[in-house]
Design a protein around this motif. Sequence first.
Motif, PDB file in Angstrom:
ATOM      1  N   THR B 121       0.856  -1.193   0.000  1.00  0.00           N
ATOM      2  CA  THR B 121       0.000   0.000   0.000  1.00  0.00           C
ATOM      3  C   THR B 121       0.889   1.239   0.000  1.00  0.00           C
ATOM      4  O   THR B 121       2.056   1.177   0.395  1.00  0.00           O
ATOM      5  N   LEU B 122       0.331   2.361  -0.422  1.00  0.00           N
ATOM      6  CA  LEU B 122       1.065   3.631  -0.428  1.00  0.00           C
ATOM      7  C   LEU B 122       1.290   4.090   1.010  1.00  0.00           C
ATOM      8  O   LEU B 122       0.513   3.744   1.903  1.00  0.00           O
ATOM      9  N   PRO B 123       2.343   4.886   1.248  1.00  0.00           N
ATOM     10  CA  PRO B 123       2.622   5.346   2.604  1.00  0.00           C
ATOM     11  C   PRO B 123       1.395   6.061   3.193  1.00  0.00           C
ATOM     12  O   PRO B 123       0.770   6.878   2.519  1.00  0.00           O
ATOM     13  N   GLY B 124       1.055   5.725   4.413  1.00  0.00           N
ATOM     14  CA  GLY B 124      -0.060   6.394   5.092  1.00  0.00           C
ATOM     15  C   GLY B 124      -1.405   5.739   4.856  1.00  0.00           C
ATOM     16  O   GLY B 124      -2.392   6.083   5.493  1.00  0.00           O
ATOM     17  N   ILE B 125      -1.457   4.803   3.908  1.00  0.00           N
ATOM     18  CA  ILE B 125      -2.731   4.135   3.641  1.00  0.00           C
ATOM     19  C   ILE B 125      -2.709   2.753   4.270  1.00  0.00           C
ATOM     20  O   ILE B 125      -1.843   1.936   3.984  1.00  0.00           O
ATOM     21  N   ASP B 126      -3.658   2.553   5.152  1.00  0.00           N
ATOM     22  CA  ASP B 126      -3.711   1.317   5.914  1.00  0.00           C
ATOM     23  C   ASP B 126      -4.229   0.171   5.042  1.00  0.00           C
ATOM     24  O   ASP B 126      -3.638  -0.909   4.997  1.00  0.00           O
ATOM     25  N   ARG B 127      -5.342   0.444   4.354  1.00  0.00           N
ATOM     26  CA  ARG B 127      -5.960  -0.618   3.562  1.00  0.00           C
ATOM     27  C   ARG B 127      -6.396  -0.115   2.192  1.00  0.00           C
ATOM     28  O   ARG B 127      -7.032   0.935   2.090  1.00  0.00           O
ATOM     29  N   PRO B 128      -6.097  -0.868   1.157  1.00  0.00           N
ATOM     30  CA  PRO B 128      -6.603  -0.491  -0.167  1.00  0.00           C
ATOM     31  C   PRO B 128      -8.119  -0.727  -0.241  1.00  0.00           C
ATOM     32  O   PRO B 128      -8.670  -1.490   0.558  1.00  0.00           O
ATOM     33  N   ALA B 148     -13.472  -4.919  -0.565  1.00  0.00           N
ATOM     34  CA  ALA B 148     -12.162  -5.364  -0.078  1.00  0.00           C
ATOM     35  C   ALA B 148     -12.144  -5.477   1.449  1.00  0.00           C
ATOM     36  O   ALA B 148     -11.501  -6.362   1.995  1.00  0.00           O
ATOM     37  N   ASN B 149     -12.865  -4.575   2.130  1.00  0.00           N
ATOM     38  CA  ASN B 149     -12.806  -4.525   3.597  1.00  0.00           C
ATOM     39  C   ASN B 149     -14.198  -4.608   4.195  1.00  0.00           C
ATOM     40  O   ASN B 149     -14.945  -3.634   4.186  1.00  0.00           O
ATOM     41  N   ASN B 156     -10.043   4.172   8.075  1.00  0.00           N
ATOM     42  CA  ASN B 156     -10.236   3.579   6.747  1.00  0.00           C
ATOM     43  C   ASN B 156     -11.207   4.428   5.927  1.00  0.00           C
ATOM     44  O   ASN B 156     -10.952   4.738   4.762  1.00  0.00           O
ATOM     45  N   LEU B 157     -12.317   4.813   6.550  1.00  0.00           N
ATOM     46  CA  LEU B 157     -13.339   5.576   5.818  1.00  0.00           C
ATOM     47  C   LEU B 157     -12.794   6.932   5.370  1.00  0.00           C
ATOM     48  O   LEU B 157     -13.063   7.393   4.257  1.00  0.00           O
ATOM     49  N   VAL B 158     -11.999   7.562   6.247  1.00  0.00           N
ATOM     50  CA  VAL B 158     -11.398   8.857   5.886  1.00  0.00           C
ATOM     51  C   VAL B 158     -10.417   8.661   4.721  1.00  0.00           C
ATOM     52  O   VAL B 158     -10.421   9.434   3.756  1.00  0.00           O
ATOM     53  N   ASP B 159      -9.594   7.621   4.798  1.00  0.00           N
ATOM     54  CA  ASP B 159      -8.673   7.315   3.691  1.00  0.00           C
ATOM     55  C   ASP B 159      -9.445   7.106   2.381  1.00  0.00           C
ATOM     56  O   ASP B 159      -9.059   7.619   1.329  1.00  0.00           O
ATOM     57  N   VAL B 226     -23.738  13.071  -4.808  1.00  0.00           N
ATOM     58  CA  VAL B 226     -22.316  13.389  -4.605  1.00  0.00           C
ATOM     59  C   VAL B 226     -21.471  12.684  -5.666  1.00  0.00           C
ATOM     60  O   VAL B 226     -21.929  11.739  -6.316  1.00  0.00           O
ATOM     61  N   ASP B 227     -20.230  13.162  -5.814  1.00  0.00           N
ATOM     62  CA  ASP B 227     -19.317  12.558  -6.791  1.00  0.00           C
ATOM     63  C   ASP B 227     -18.656  11.299  -6.251  1.00  0.00           C
ATOM     64  O   ASP B 227     -18.284  10.418  -7.017  1.00  0.00           O
ATOM     65  N   VAL B 228     -18.492  11.247  -4.932  1.00  0.00           N
ATOM     66  CA  VAL B 228     -17.795  10.112  -4.311  1.00  0.00           C
ATOM     67  C   VAL B 228     -18.643   9.575  -3.162  1.00  0.00           C
ATOM     68  O   VAL B 228     -18.976  10.315  -2.232  1.00  0.00           O
ATOM     69  N   ILE B 229     -19.016   8.298  -3.248  1.00  0.00           N
ATOM     70  CA  ILE B 229     -19.766   7.657  -2.171  1.00  0.00           C
ATOM     71  C   ILE B 229     -18.787   6.795  -1.382  1.00  0.00           C
ATOM     72  O   ILE B 229     -18.165   5.895  -1.948  1.00  0.00           O
ATOM     73  N   VAL B 230     -18.673   7.065  -0.089  1.00  0.00           N
ATOM     74  CA  VAL B 230     -17.752   6.315   0.760  1.00  0.00           C
ATOM     75  C   VAL B 230     -18.536   5.391   1.681  1.00  0.00           C
ATOM     76  O   VAL B 230     -19.497   5.822   2.332  1.00  0.00           O
ATOM     77  N   THR B 231     -18.116   4.135   1.714  1.00  0.00           N
ATOM     78  CA  THR B 231     -18.791   3.170   2.585  1.00  0.00           C
ATOM     79  C   THR B 231     -17.852   1.999   2.865  1.00  0.00           C
ATOM     80  O   THR B 231     -16.803   1.886   2.236  1.00  0.00           O
ATOM     81  N   ASP B 232     -18.216   1.159   3.814  1.00  0.00           N
ATOM     82  CA  ASP B 232     -17.414  -0.031   4.078  1.00  0.00           C
ATOM     83  C   ASP B 232     -17.654  -1.050   2.967  1.00  0.00           C
ATOM     84  O   ASP B 232     -18.641  -0.953   2.219  1.00  0.00           O
TER      85      ASP B 232
END
Lengths: 348, 348
Positions: B121-128, B148-149, B156-159, B226-232
């Motif tokens: 994963t990229l630095p600072g990112i816990d989970r893809p 994935a998660n 995670n949600l903020v990422d 919205v343009d981006v929907i964030v969820t688990d």
Amino acid sequence: MSASLTIALDAMGGDAAPEMVLRGANIAQQRFPDVRFLLFGREGEVAPLLAKYKKLQAVAEVIHTDDVVSSEERPSVALRSGRNSSMRLAINAVHDGRAQGVVSAGNTGALMAMAKFVLKTLPGIDRPAIASFFPTLKGESVMLDLGANVHCDTNNLVDFAIMGSVFSHLVLGRIEPSIGLLNVGSEDKKGHDALWDAAAVLRGADSLPGRFHGFVEGDDIAKGTVDVIVTDGFTGNVALKTAEGTAKLVSEYLRQSFRSSPLASIGYLLAKSAMNKLRKRLDPRRYNGAIFLGLNGVTVKSHGGTDALGFANAIGLAVDLAKGDFVKRLQEDFAKLGRVQANARAAV
Amino acid sequence: MSASLTIALDAMGGDAAPEMVLRGANIAQQRFPDVRFLLFGREGEVAPLLAKYKKLQAVAEVIHTDDVVSSEERPSVALRSGRNSSMRLAINAVHDGRAQGVVSAGNTGALMAMAKFVLKTLPGIDRPAIASFFPTLKGESVMLDLGANVHCDTNNLVDFAIMGSVFSHLVLGRIEPSIGLLNVGSEDKKGHDALWDAAAVLRGADSLPGRFHGFVEGDDIAKGTVDVIVTDGFTGNVALKTAEGTAKLVSEYLRQSFRSSPLASIGYLLAKSAMNKLRKRLDPRRYNGAIFLGLNGVTVKSHGGTDALGFANAIGLAVDLAKGDFVKRLQEDFAKLGRVQANARAAV
């Protein structure tokens, strides 16, 4: 018994209340001429509307109250301060035996909190769930929970499976409803622990009021893979609203397509009756009316934004459930299953 | 740089592989004549297929391996025993710099496990997270995580919110993407704690690569609120599949409606080109290709059941991301935001 059947209506609940409620009750009265109605709300607003519908007037009684639960009210606040609200008094009528069911298009959380407080849950049921029908490729299925319980444990999910299949049996006439647990695939023990434990309990239970199919995924909902979809209230609510939104999107794309060329417009005119049939089939008013399953009394929640026809359908669901003695039958089935369930749970 | 762009393909992944992969690569070659391909798989099967496409053959190299990850393989098993699989070798090519992106229509869990292990994963990112586009009333939006998660915490949600808006910006060209957290309503602190904490962090962050809109519900997905929907990943997977299932249901109802009368059939013929436009707009192949966001390398997952056209679209996404130096830009934006994010988190 039909002569004595009475439905309590929260005349003040819903975006277009009380007019929508009265018009809906009038449609329901034509469908169920032997049903009586108790209309809870502001008499000054309700009585003049009722006066327009002579036949309804003959079988309806207005019970005045000034208080109304607002749609923004928090359930906990509504529970404390809404003791004289139209919603609360309508629920009380079911508790007192003056009505055999209540229908409200008001605040969902408040209705659940009040109904749970006044009517209580049935013996052995920890938490009530919100259940509703939806259209599938094979006909109709039931999904629960649609939003009453954001967090659900294994026992809740097992209870929902039992309640959902009794509901499917009594209302949709399924002899041995198939039950699916909503998950994200079966590989590598995906999904939450509660789902896996609930699956083990349902697999082990030997006298379910249905047949446990196993896990299903989101696309199985519309496919009609199972008769009863069991999920927690968070996932169920998201799935229900995602399906509603998607159906609207496709309908809008369809509308735009028909308008995209003169030939398509003519095509539309020729296919109009077929398109009306399609519209009717997807009409959310057709599926309006969610039941609060597991309460000691028939409680039906209508969509707040519905119209008279949708509200009449919600009343129809309450009438069906009350006529079929649904609560008693659910309680009986639940009592029969209680031991089995406890054994299966212990075995996990 | 386009002259040197190479995409690694898992030639053995997907229900109809390797033929579907080769045909898809051939379509992609016509669209992107300057892109080269590495085809990982059984030479005896792949080479004869490749021989059919002369232009593709000129820009493609077959790298033989006998091993294939099956679609039922558990990710953990695939990770251990699939070191010489076509999937793993294709990912290795990205890690070694021989390719700038990898596309596979194989086992999702195995692809994620291997890509995470090899590319990191990229630095600072816990989970893809798995992200994809979908059609809305307003155009296109991005949703993540799509599976994935299953369990996600606040971080995670903020990422996901940050990764999703960088993706929306770079790929869909949104200047200041609006970000919504998928929930079940805003009343009475509904929803999971992680959602409320993530909302607090996003509200407090002063240099997001987008604008935090707040909570959205299931029907907002298709509305394009919205343009981006964030969820688990659990909820996102259920929502995605529910939407796919519902779109198919409505299309099937539409088909049945057109067949319901002779007049409707004629109407269909007249409206046929409009209906084809509708079909095209809803065609899942159009939206095929999900990206594994947060990895140090472009990894695109194609639907396993897609055809050549769908696979070509997934290749197209990988080409776009590789050409736009997506991983580097995501990493830069993430590094810039790291401090802000940490501060906002500390303030919750």
